[in-house]
Design a protein around this motif. Structure first.
Motif, PDB file in Angstrom:
ATOM      1  N   SER A  70      42.462  55.174  39.449  1.00 28.95           N
ATOM      2  CA  SER A  70      42.235  55.664  38.081  1.00 28.95           C
ATOM      3  C   SER A  70      41.478  54.610  37.283  1.00 28.95           C
ATOM      4  O   SER A  70      41.403  53.452  37.686  1.00 28.95           O
ATOM      5  N   GLU A  71      40.962  55.028  36.136  1.00 30.57           N
ATOM      6  CA  GLU A  71      40.238  54.073  35.272  1.00 30.57           C
ATOM      7  C   GLU A  71      41.156  52.906  34.890  1.00 30.57           C
ATOM      8  O   GLU A  71      40.726  51.760  34.861  1.00 30.57           O
ATOM      9  N   ASP A  72      42.417  53.232  34.617  1.00 27.43           N
ATOM     10  CA  ASP A  72      43.360  52.168  34.228  1.00 27.43           C
ATOM     11  C   ASP A  72      43.572  51.169  35.364  1.00 27.43           C
ATOM     12  O   ASP A  72      43.591  49.958  35.145  1.00 27.43           O
ATOM     13  N   GLU A  73      43.727  51.708  36.560  1.00 24.91           N
ATOM     14  CA  GLU A  73      43.924  50.817  37.720  1.00 24.91           C
ATOM     15  C   GLU A  73      42.708  49.911  37.929  1.00 24.91           C
ATOM     16  O   GLU A  73      42.843  48.724  38.224  1.00 24.91           O
ATOM     17  N   LEU A  74      41.521  50.515  37.750  1.00 26.98           N
ATOM     18  CA  LEU A  74      40.299  49.724  37.943  1.00 26.98           C
ATOM     19  C   LEU A  74      40.178  48.658  36.855  1.00 26.98           C
ATOM     20  O   LEU A  74      39.754  47.529  37.119  1.00 26.98           O
ATOM     21  N   ALA A  75      40.595  49.039  35.638  1.00 24.54           N
ATOM     22  CA  ALA A  75      40.509  48.069  34.537  1.00 24.54           C
ATOM     23  C   ALA A  75      41.451  46.902  34.794  1.00 24.54           C
ATOM     24  O   ALA A  75      41.084  45.738  34.591  1.00 24.54           O
ATOM     25  N   SER A  76      42.649  47.191  35.285  1.00 20.98           N
ATOM     26  CA  SER A  76      43.571  46.068  35.505  1.00 20.98           C
ATOM     27  C   SER A  76      43.126  45.230  36.701  1.00 20.98           C
ATOM     28  O   SER A  76      43.303  44.007  36.723  1.00 20.98           O
ATOM     29  N   MET A  77      42.463  45.881  37.680  1.00 20.21           N
ATOM     30  CA  MET A  77      41.894  45.117  38.806  1.00 20.21           C
ATOM     31  C   MET A  77      40.860  44.113  38.253  1.00 20.21           C
ATOM     32  O   MET A  77      40.867  42.931  38.610  1.00 20.21           O
ATOM     33  N   ARG A  78      40.012  44.569  37.337  1.00 22.10           N
ATOM     34  CA  ARG A  78      38.966  43.689  36.794  1.00 22.10           C
ATOM     35  C   ARG A  78      39.569  42.556  35.958  1.00 22.10           C
ATOM     36  O   ARG A  78      39.121  41.420  36.023  1.00 22.10           O
ATOM     37  N   GLU A  79      40.610  42.914  35.191  1.00 21.96           N
ATOM     38  CA  GLU A  79      41.277  41.865  34.383  1.00 21.96           C
ATOM     39  C   GLU A  79      41.831  40.766  35.282  1.00 21.96           C
ATOM     40  O   GLU A  79      41.714  39.586  34.991  1.00 21.96           O
ATOM     41  N   HIS A  80      42.436  41.215  36.346  1.00 26.18           N
ATOM     42  CA  HIS A  80      43.012  40.281  37.308  1.00 26.18           C
ATOM     43  C   HIS A  80      41.922  39.372  37.883  1.00 26.18           C
ATOM     44  O   HIS A  80      42.081  38.158  37.972  1.00 26.18           O
ATOM     45  N   GLN A  81      40.791  39.977  38.229  1.00 31.78           N
ATOM     46  CA  GLN A  81      39.671  39.191  38.782  1.00 31.78           C
ATOM     47  C   GLN A  81      39.178  38.171  37.756  1.00 31.78           C
ATOM     48  O   GLN A  81      38.909  37.020  38.082  1.00 31.78           O
ATOM     49  N   GLN A  82      39.089  38.637  36.521  1.00 32.73           N
ATOM     50  CA  GLN A  82      38.601  37.756  35.458  1.00 32.73           C
ATOM     51  C   GLN A  82      39.536  36.563  35.266  1.00 32.73           C
ATOM     52  O   GLN A  82      39.101  35.419  35.174  1.00 32.73           O
ATOM     53  N   ALA A  83      40.856  36.882  35.261  1.00 36.51           N
ATOM     54  CA  ALA A  83      41.853  35.822  35.075  1.00 36.51           C
ATOM     55  C   ALA A  83      41.761  34.790  36.196  1.00 36.51           C
ATOM     56  O   ALA A  83      42.040  33.608  35.994  1.00 36.51           O
ATOM     57  N   HIS A 137      38.988  33.975  37.654  1.00 38.38           N
ATOM     58  CA  HIS A 137      37.599  33.492  37.662  1.00 38.38           C
ATOM     59  C   HIS A 137      36.803  34.018  38.852  1.00 38.38           C
ATOM     60  O   HIS A 137      36.014  33.303  39.455  1.00 38.38           O
ATOM     61  N   GLN A 138      37.071  35.292  39.184  1.00 37.15           N
ATOM     62  CA  GLN A 138      36.280  35.911  40.260  1.00 37.15           C
ATOM     63  C   GLN A 138      35.257  36.858  39.630  1.00 37.15           C
ATOM     64  O   GLN A 138      35.494  37.396  38.556  1.00 37.15           O
ATOM     65  N   ALA A 139      34.156  37.052  40.353  1.00 34.88           N
ATOM     66  CA  ALA A 139      33.154  38.006  39.857  1.00 34.88           C
ATOM     67  C   ALA A 139      33.755  39.408  39.929  1.00 34.88           C
ATOM     68  O   ALA A 139      34.460  39.720  40.891  1.00 34.88           O
ATOM     69  N   PRO A 140      33.502  40.241  38.928  1.00 38.80           N
ATOM     70  CA  PRO A 140      34.079  41.593  38.960  1.00 38.80           C
ATOM     71  C   PRO A 140      33.469  42.410  40.107  1.00 38.80           C
ATOM     72  O   PRO A 140      32.268  42.396  40.294  1.00 38.80           O
ATOM     73  N   ARG A 141      34.318  43.046  40.880  1.00 39.33           N
ATOM     74  CA  ARG A 141      33.834  43.915  41.957  1.00 39.33           C
ATOM     75  C   ARG A 141      34.943  44.882  42.316  1.00 39.33           C
ATOM     76  O   ARG A 141      36.122  44.614  42.059  1.00 39.33           O
ATOM     77  N   TYR A 142      34.562  46.004  42.897  1.00 34.07           N
ATOM     78  CA  TYR A 142      35.565  46.930  43.399  1.00 34.07           C
ATOM     79  C   TYR A 142      36.116  46.342  44.699  1.00 34.07           C
ATOM     80  O   TYR A 142      35.344  45.897  45.561  1.00 34.07           O
ATOM     81  N   ASP A 143      37.428  46.309  44.801  1.00 37.65           N
ATOM     82  CA  ASP A 143      38.013  45.607  45.954  1.00 37.65           C
ATOM     83  C   ASP A 143      38.217  46.509  47.173  1.00 37.65           C
ATOM     84  O   ASP A 143      38.975  46.163  48.079  1.00 37.65           O
TER      85      ASP A 143
END
Ligand code: GLU
Length: 499
Positions: free
Chosen positions: A117-130, A132-138
């Motif tokens: 879902s959009e929410d799941e993807l958003a939290s995936m990106r937040e996690h990546q950001q925290a 210091h990883q480049a945002p990507r679909y995992d």
């Protein structure tokens, strides 16, 4: 109508030596200078190679695409002289072909549904950001079990369709402008969405990279020539060509157009639409000439002023620069001046007449005479930079000017009125020729006992309301023919301080 060819049946035409290129504008705005320059390079390459230049209207963004933008783009290309072959392909009409390609990829296991879902993807990106990883679909839904899929569908979740991108892949191509190119699969952001979110038993709207590949194959495009901002897309698209089992076209990525600060030219820079340039008084010939020079250097000895056909004879990618091309207004103005100066007066008149008519001029009386108008163009042509200058500079020939301060000061000079009165007496009732005008000036100078320079300046002030402007004698002859010289002199004398 174009025949639809199943994707697997088409092999690359590049190998067969046919050159087929395309411009693929999105009708979400007016024809931008960047798109127009891409069109110029495509056109030049196609014509040089004896190939075909095709158009595809990429109108799949239903919210932002508008028919009036398509009309503006086609009108702009036509105005620039970039004629295309065949009817334009309308991308939105090809949605079934796009869906078929997606089905093929799904069937082969090269694409899959992602229920995140959009929410799941958003939290995936937040996690990546925290972290210091480049945002990507995992790639989290790449290997769902049948049970997981059933659970998501039972929940009523919608899904996007993703194309698998192998992180270990290395994508290489030989760019015809930039040379050997290489991209790592791991730099492409994970498995790529190729169809928008939709109920899980359907295929949602197909997205740009997939659609472009399917349509370029359908149109048998041999060379994709487009801006360097598409380089990352090219890497993704090459993977799609491979997955669909078709040979990819060759690619040429053109340098971006930069503003004065060296940043990508954008809407914020003000004038960016071809129609804006046209409204500002730039001619087709100058603009198209200038766009050809934006990133391409003509061969030695060709100079910088040339037409499209001439450029097409020698155009190749070797002379296209890799570095961005800075937009140079001075050069465009210079070219525009050159074009206007070269125009025969009758053609300049054709171009200026609508502008004059828009001012309410040239409609009746002596100034409606085409011959008089052409003579006015002979007089003004050499000093024009932009077509609109031919309105400002023509004003004093259509309307009686109010003299500016300098002209008023000139008319107040001792001896000015006497000189003008002596000219007025000698103006013939009928035709005035150049030798007659010279003779009148000589006689009036003597009669008034003033210097010739004083008389000339005063006559200019009286006739044109300014001390600057085109050749005085020629201006006078034109104003005589339109019957304006006498009343202007009378008026200047009436306004002059009594001696
Ligand atoms: N519609 C895309 C654009 O306007 C086309 C890109 C391409 O040429 O593939 O940028």
């Amino acid at each position: 109508m174009l025949k639809q060819t199943p994707i697997a049946e088409l092999s690359s035409v590049a190998d067969r030596g046919f050159v087929r290129v395309r411009l693929a504008p999105s009708p979400t705005g007016t024809l931008h200078i960047g798109t127009a320059r891409t069109a110029v390079f495509n056109w030049l390459f196609a014509r040089h190679q004896g190939g075909r230049f095709l158009l595809r209207i990429e109108d799949t963004d239903r919210e932002r695409s508008r028919p009036e933008f398509t009309a503006n783009i086609l009108d702009g290309l036509r105005w620039l002289g970039l004629d295309w072959d065949d009817e334009p392909v309308i991308q939105s009409e090809r949605i079934e072909a796009h869906r078929n390609a997606i089905r093929q990829l799904l069937d082969q296991g090269l694409a899959y549904r992602c229920y995140a879902s959009e929410d799941e993807l958003a939290s995936m990106r937040e996690h990546q950001q925290a972290n210091h990883q480049a945002p990507r679909y995992d790639n989290r839904h790449r290997q769902l079990s049948i049970e997981q899929v059933q659970a998501y569908t039972a929940e009523g979740r919608e899904a996007v369709i993703r194309f698998r991108i192998d992180d270990n892949a290395t994508i290489t191509w030989n760019d015809l402008i930039r040379g050997p190119m290489q991209w790592a699969g791991s730099d492409l952001g994970g498995d790529m969405v190729i169809a928008r979110r939709a109920p899980a038993d359907r295929i949602g709207d197909p997205l740009y990279n997939l659609v472009v590949v399917v349509d370029d194959v359908f149109m048998a495009i041999s060379h994709v020539i487009r801006g360097e901002d598409h380089i990352a897309n090219t890497a993704k698209q090459l993977l799609l060509y491979q997955a669909l089992g078709v040979t990819a076209p060759q690619f040429a990525h053109t340098p971006l157009i930069l503003n004065q600060e060296g940043k990508k030219l954008s809407k914020r820079d003000g004038v960016t639409s071809i129609s804006d340039f046209k409204d500002l008084g730039y001619t087709q010939a100058a603009l198209v000439n200038y766009m050809t020079l934006l990133g391409w250097s003509p061969p030695e000895g060709m100079g910088e002023r040339f037409g499209l056909e001439e450029a097409a004879r020698v155009f190749d990618f070797d002379r296209v620069n890799k570095a961005g091309a800075r937009f140079d207004w001075d050069k465009l103005n210079w070219l525009n001046g050159q074009v206007l100066h070269e125009l025969p007066p009758s053609e300049l008149r054709q171009q200026l007449l609508p502008l004059w008519q828009a001012e309410g001029w040239a409609g009746d009386g002596p100034t409606a005479d085409p011959d008089w108008q052409s003579n006015l163009c002979t007089l003004l042509g050499p000093s024009l930079t932009k077509l609109v200058d031919g309105v400002g500079q023509a004003t004093a020939f259509f309307l009686t000017p109010s003299p500016d301060d300098q002209a008023l000061a000139q008319l107040a000079q001792p001896g000015a009125a006497a000189g003008l009165a002596a000219v007025l007496e000698r103006i013939p009732a009928d035709e005035l020729t150049a030798p007659m005008a010279q003779q009148i000036l000589a006689e009036a100078t003597t009669a008034a006992g003033i210097k010739k320079g004083l008389l000339m300046k005063s006559l200019r002030a009286a006739l044109l309301g300014s001390l600057q402007g085109p050749d005085l004698a020629e201006s006078w002859l034109l104003l005589h023919r339109s019957g304006a010289d006498r009343p202007r002199l009378v008026e200047a004398l009436a306004a002059a301080p009594s001696p």
